[in-house]
Design a protein around this motif. Structure first.
Motif, short mmCIF file in Angstrom:
data_model
loop_
_atom_site.label_atom_id
_atom_site.label_comp_id
_atom_site.label_asym_id
_atom_site.label_seq_id
_atom_site.Cartn_x
_atom_site.Cartn_y
_atom_site.Cartn_z
N LEU A 62 6.16 -3.32 11.76
CA LEU A 62 6.76 -2.68 10.88
C LEU A 62 8.42 -2.93 10.80
CD1 LEU A 62 7.12 -0.10 8.82
CD2 LEU A 62 7.29 1.31 10.75
N ARG A 80 4.58 -7.82 1.98
CA ARG A 80 3.02 -7.36 1.49
C ARG A 80 2.11 -8.18 1.70
NH1 ARG A 80 4.93 -2.81 1.61
NH2 ARG A 80 5.51 -1.32 -0.18
N LYS A 85 3.78 -4.32 8.19
CA LYS A 85 4.08 -3.59 7.12
C LYS A 85 5.70 -3.65 6.80
CE LYS A 85 0.52 -0.29 7.89
NZ LYS A 85 -0.20 -1.08 8.82
N LEU A 306 4.25 4.78 3.91
CA LEU A 306 3.52 3.63 3.56
C LEU A 306 2.00 3.84 3.42
CD1 LEU A 306 5.13 1.66 6.28
CD2 LEU A 306 5.47 1.23 3.71
#
Ligand code: AMP
Ligand code: GLY
Length: 420
Positions: A62, A80, A85, A306
């Motif tokens: 992340l 993306r 993430k 998210l």
């Protein structure tokens, strides 16, 4: 889950501090980093491929983006397409901050309460507009300008000077706005969005001018406090109805990919709240008070955004007041010298938070390395207590040329709740 925070400042130091309440130190990375944060790695974050490689090597799952520049460069769109993430708006959605003309047209399309405006592509076309407003206006460069793109004018003469400066910097062909000049107290309403709902943190106030009494040149922020109680529940619900909800509807209607932080810079005018600007990220220095004030896990809120389940996630804030005083180098925001040894940090109370903004290590000693050097953050049961405490703490620290505003948060004591 290993997390990488992108950025270098006090805001990102606060992100890391908050994340470390949920994660072991070895699972948090600050890129390219900050002298106050051990887990800093000097990666060029504008090189998305190199960043992706670093994340893969370290097992980072992340990325949380601090500043606006990588967002405007499309970092979210890039990641993306990977398995990593990323928390932040897409390049298209970041235009809410990166293009003031785009943002105003968005506000107009969706009925967001804001100041009247006129957009231009050439300097010379703006003179009739300046004359009709008799110089009571604001000139805004369209693009990102590091807080230096806005000039508030009170006379035709000042407006002409602002246009001339814009022309000298960018040439005659330059996209810019003229806005009607509003008057009133400002408040930063910052919160999380998953593109469908918005969860506000506490209303906060930044102190942009260098000198006490809001005088002197604009800076990157000399301090902040929250909650700004003059923005009471009634006013907040007015801001929600006339600014926040129309914005969310607009984001959804235009299909913008926005899972991140949204910042509403609001002016409370006699006619009601008006939006001055969006930022598509946390404010700095507001993050340095809002993250300590956030009781809920930052990591869990990010994950809820998210996964677009923010509306089901209760956000709790700590009671009390938070004040951040920024210690700066003498001369900032103009010229200043660096390399001055910083002493006294070891004498601070254990509850005091220190977020580094412009420091570096020279061997064993910490020295100044920027205009804004340190954020000193204290909490109090009352605003008075938080102010007393933070200034007692600041007086324990020293470096040659250390300067700070002595009136941070004083407006919070003086201003009664505003009527919406
Ligand atoms: P902005 O980057 O658009 O928020 O502008 C920076 C600062 O300029 C704001 O925080 C305000 O203090 C001031 N400002 C911006 N727009 C206006 C306006 N329409 N009327 C009065 N002041 C403004
Ligand atoms: N505190 C205002 C900003 O971060 O732009």
């Amino acid at each position: 889950m290993k997390v990488a925070v992108l950025g270098t400042g006090g805001r990102e130091h606060a992100f890391v501090w908050k994340l470390m309440q949920d994660l072991p130190e070895e699972d948090v990375f600050l890129l390219p980093g900050n002298a106050g944060v051990n887990c800093s790695y000097p990666i060029d974050v504008s090189d998305f491929k190199a960043l992706e490689q670093f994340c893969c090597e370290q097992g980072v799952g992340l990325i949380i983006v601090g500043p606006e520049a990588p967002l405007a460069e499309g970092i979210v769109d890039y990641f993306r397409k990977t398995d990593i993430k990323i928390f932040g708006p897409s390049q298209e959605a970041t235009q809410l901050e990166s293009s003031k003309i785009w943002a105003k047209q968005f506000m107009e399309r969706h009925g967001v309460a804001t100041a009247g405006f006129w957009s231009f592509e050439r300097i010379e076309d703006a003179y009739p507009c300046v004359a009709s407003l008799e110089g009571n206006l604001v000139v805004k460069y369209d693009g990102l300008a590091g807080g230096k793109g806005v000039t508030v004018c009170s006379s035709t003469q000042e407006a002409h000077t602002a246009l001339k400066q814009l022309q000298d910097k960018y040439g005659n062909e330059v996209p810019f706005l003229i806005e009607e000049r509003l008057e009133g107290e400002e408040v930063s309403v910052i919160g999380f969005t998953d593109g469908k709902s918005f969860s506000a943190l506490l209303p906060a106030q930044d102190h942009k001018r260098a000198l006490e009494g809001d005088c002197g040149p604009n800076t990157g922020g000399m301090g902040a406090f929250c909650p700004a109680s003059f923005c009471d529940e009634r006013l907040l619900s007015h801001i929600d109805a006339t600014i926040i909800q129309p914005t969310l509807k607009g984001i959804a209607a235009e299909g913008l990919d926005y899972k991140g932080v949204i910042y509403f810079g609001v002016m409370m005018t006699p006619l009601g709240p008006r939006l001055l600007e969006y930022n598509t990220r946390f404010g700095d220095p507001e993050a340095e008070i809002l993250l300590p004030a956030l009781q809920t896990s930052f990591l869990e809120v990010v994950q809820a955004c998210l996964e677009q389940r923010l509306s089901a996630m209760p956000i709790a804030m700590h009671p009390g007041y938070f004040v951040d005083v920024v210690l700066t180098s003498d001369g900032y925001p103009g010229d200043y010298t660096t390399g001055k040894p910083i002493v006294g940090l070891e004498q601070l109370d254990s509850e005091t938070l220190v977020f580094h903004a412009g420091t570096r290590w020279e061997g064993e000693s910490l020295v100044t390395a920027g205009g804004r050097v340190l954020n000193i953050v204290c909490k109090g049961d009352t605003l008075e207590q938080a102010i007393d405490k933070v200034y007692r703490e600041c007086s324990k620290i020293h470096f040659e040329g250390m300067t700070y505003r002595k009136d941070i948060a004083h407006k919070g004591l003086r201003i009664p709740a505003c009527n919406a």
